[in-house]
Design a protein around this motif. Structure first.
Motif, PDB file in Angstrom:
ATOM      1  N   ASP A   1      12.725  23.467  62.770  1.00  0.00           N
ATOM      2  CA  ASP A   1      12.586  22.737  61.596  1.00  0.00           C
ATOM      3  C   ASP A   1      12.407  23.427  60.234  1.00  0.00           C
ATOM      4  O   ASP A   1      11.883  24.492  60.030  1.00  0.00           O
ATOM      5  CB  ASP A   1      11.116  21.834  61.583  1.00  0.00           C
ATOM      6  CG  ASP A   1      11.004  21.026  60.515  1.00  0.00           C
ATOM      7  OD1 ASP A   1      11.522  20.235  60.128  1.00  0.00           O
ATOM      8  OD2 ASP A   1       9.786  21.216  59.695  1.00  0.00           O
ATOM      9  N   ASP A   2      13.544  23.043  59.228  1.00  0.00           N
ATOM     10  CA  ASP A   2      13.558  23.829  58.030  1.00  0.00           C
ATOM     11  C   ASP A   2      12.173  24.061  57.238  1.00  0.00           C
ATOM     12  O   ASP A   2      11.896  25.205  56.745  1.00  0.00           O
ATOM     13  CB  ASP A   2      14.674  23.041  57.221  1.00  0.00           C
ATOM     14  CG  ASP A   2      14.958  23.981  56.053  1.00  0.00           C
ATOM     15  OD1 ASP A   2      16.012  24.873  56.133  1.00  0.00           O
ATOM     16  OD2 ASP A   2      14.247  23.885  55.003  1.00  0.00           O
ATOM     17  N   HIS A   3      11.416  22.837  57.002  1.00  0.00           N
ATOM     18  CA  HIS A   3      10.408  22.818  56.315  1.00  0.00           C
ATOM     19  C   HIS A   3       9.228  23.907  56.630  1.00  0.00           C
ATOM     20  O   HIS A   3       8.457  24.729  56.186  1.00  0.00           O
ATOM     21  CB  HIS A   3       9.885  21.377  55.908  1.00  0.00           C
ATOM     22  CG  HIS A   3       8.384  21.530  54.820  1.00  0.00           C
ATOM     23  ND1 HIS A   3       8.509  21.597  53.501  1.00  0.00           N
ATOM     24  CD2 HIS A   3       7.160  21.277  55.478  1.00  0.00           C
ATOM     25  CE1 HIS A   3       7.259  21.621  53.301  1.00  0.00           C
ATOM     26  NE2 HIS A   3       6.423  21.384  54.350  1.00  0.00           N
ATOM     27  N   SER A   4       8.778  23.527  57.913  1.00  0.00           N
ATOM     28  CA  SER A   4       7.705  24.124  58.539  1.00  0.00           C
ATOM     29  C   SER A   4       8.028  25.380  59.333  1.00  0.00           C
ATOM     30  O   SER A   4       7.183  26.165  59.646  1.00  0.00           O
ATOM     31  CB  SER A   4       6.858  23.287  59.477  1.00  0.00           C
ATOM     32  OG  SER A   4       7.865  22.765  60.566  1.00  0.00           O
ATOM     33  N   ARG A   5       9.266  25.661  59.856  1.00  0.00           N
ATOM     34  CA  ARG A   5       9.638  26.553  61.027  1.00  0.00           C
ATOM     35  C   ARG A   5       9.015  26.298  62.283  1.00  0.00           C
ATOM     36  O   ARG A   5       9.173  27.229  63.275  1.00  0.00           O
ATOM     37  CB  ARG A   5       9.198  27.937  60.401  1.00  0.00           C
ATOM     38  CG  ARG A   5      10.148  28.602  59.523  1.00  0.00           C
ATOM     39  CD  ARG A   5      10.094  28.076  58.071  1.00  0.00           C
ATOM     40  NE  ARG A   5      10.438  29.103  56.955  1.00  0.00           N
ATOM     41  CZ  ARG A   5      10.828  28.757  55.786  1.00  0.00           C
ATOM     42  NH1 ARG A   5      10.307  27.455  55.482  1.00  0.00           N
ATOM     43  NH2 ARG A   5      11.105  29.618  54.862  1.00  0.00           N
ATOM     44  N   TYR A   6       8.826  25.101  62.423  1.00  0.00           N
ATOM     45  CA  TYR A   6       8.004  24.718  63.813  1.00  0.00           C
ATOM     46  C   TYR A   6       9.403  24.426  64.766  1.00  0.00           C
ATOM     47  O   TYR A   6      10.277  24.113  64.437  1.00  0.00           O
ATOM     48  CB  TYR A   6       7.410  23.188  63.718  1.00  0.00           C
ATOM     49  CG  TYR A   6       6.907  23.113  65.009  1.00  0.00           C
ATOM     50  CD1 TYR A   6       5.732  23.340  65.556  1.00  0.00           C
ATOM     51  CD2 TYR A   6       7.623  22.148  65.878  1.00  0.00           C
ATOM     52  CE1 TYR A   6       5.169  22.842  66.648  1.00  0.00           C
ATOM     53  CE2 TYR A   6       7.120  21.839  67.186  1.00  0.00           C
ATOM     54  CZ  TYR A   6       5.772  22.217  67.548  1.00  0.00           C
ATOM     55  OH  TYR A   6       5.314  21.764  68.872  1.00  0.00           O
ATOM     56  N   THR A   7       9.232  25.450  65.948  1.00  0.00           N
ATOM     57  CA  THR A   7      10.442  25.481  66.658  1.00  0.00           C
ATOM     58  C   THR A   7      10.193  24.835  68.211  1.00  0.00           C
ATOM     59  O   THR A   7       9.109  25.169  68.629  1.00  0.00           O
ATOM     60  CB  THR A   7      10.745  27.002  66.833  1.00  0.00           C
ATOM     61  OG1 THR A   7      11.100  27.364  65.402  1.00  0.00           O
ATOM     62  CG2 THR A   7      11.894  27.049  67.675  1.00  0.00           C
TER      63      THR A   7
END
Length: 242
Positions: free
Chosen positions: A104-110
């Motif tokens: 995810d671009d905003h959170s860097r959640y992967t």
């Protein structure tokens, strides 16, 4: 000692400022005397970066990181006692593990999985599971960015995104930095999991992957997030999955 003297000494030995290094690993994230302007989407799900990373598999008993290159090669040969493994440049080829990522671009959640290939069926099935997972933690995907790989250009992958009303964006040819956030995750993955320590087998490394991914998402502070974790940027996620 005078502060300016300390600065000259540190500069002489090529030391970077703490603000230019990753707080978790100490790895440099900014080149000296170079200003990097970061961009990010405003909310989770606005853009998800998708990519595939290939890693050579580790033979049973360990590879060259444990035994040295000569012995590691012999272990690779012994890994397949029945039949001869195909050789590449004179060395046994144990094949690759294909790591499919959605960042995810905003959170860097992967969300990431270790799979056996990069065929269209595999990539599409992964994307479906990634979308389901993101939705389960409150992330509604609006756009997906990929490179121009054959699996992502397939009708099957395109139809999946269309079914969910997701816009498909492409990276610029020969410009991997366009998908920079997933490329940065790949570097972290190699430093903190894939090559973080010698593994005695591929199964041992695979078993360590879920813990690495959980730490990355929930415990590891990110410089780009000012020390926050990806989970901190996803509403209600940190409290539910810590």
């Amino acid at each position: 000692m005078n502060v300016s003297t300390v600065q000259r000494i540190l500069s002489r030995y090529g030391c970077l400022r703490l603000s230019w290094t990753d707080p978790a690993t100490g790895a440099p994230v900014r080149a000296k005397r170079r200003q990097i302007v970061r961009y990010e989407r405003e909310a989770p799900g606005d853009l998800v970066h998708v990519d595939i990373k290939k890693l050579g598999r580790i033979p049973d008993g360990g590879g060259h990181r444990i035994h040295g290159r000569a012995q590691g090669g012999r272990n690779s040969s012994a890994h397949r006692e029945q039949g001869r493994p195909r050789k590449v440049h004179g060395r046994p080829n144990l094949g690759y593990a294909f790591l499919h990522h959605a960042v995810d671009d905003h959170s860097r959640y992967t969300y990431s999985e270790i799979l056996t290939d990069e065929k269209r069926e595999t990539a599409t099935a992964f994307m479906a599971r990634a979308l389901e997972h993101f939705n389960s933690v409150g992330i509604t995907t609006q756009r997906v960015m990929t490179d121009n790989g054959a699996c992502y250009r397939s009708r099957m992958f395109r139809d999946l995104l269309a079914e969910h009303g997701i816009k498909h964006k492409w990276t610029r040819p020969y410009r991997p930095q366009t998908n920079g956030k997933v490329e940065r995750f790949n570097r972290t993955l190699q430093e903190e999991w894939a090559y973080a320590r010698p593994y005695s087998s591929e199964s041992e490394r695979v078993a360590a992957f879920p813990n690495f991914l959980h730490t990355y998402n929930h415990d590891r502070g990110h410089t780009a997030l000012k020390g926050a974790t990806p989970a901190d940027r996803v509403p209600n996620l940190a409290g539910q999955y810590s």
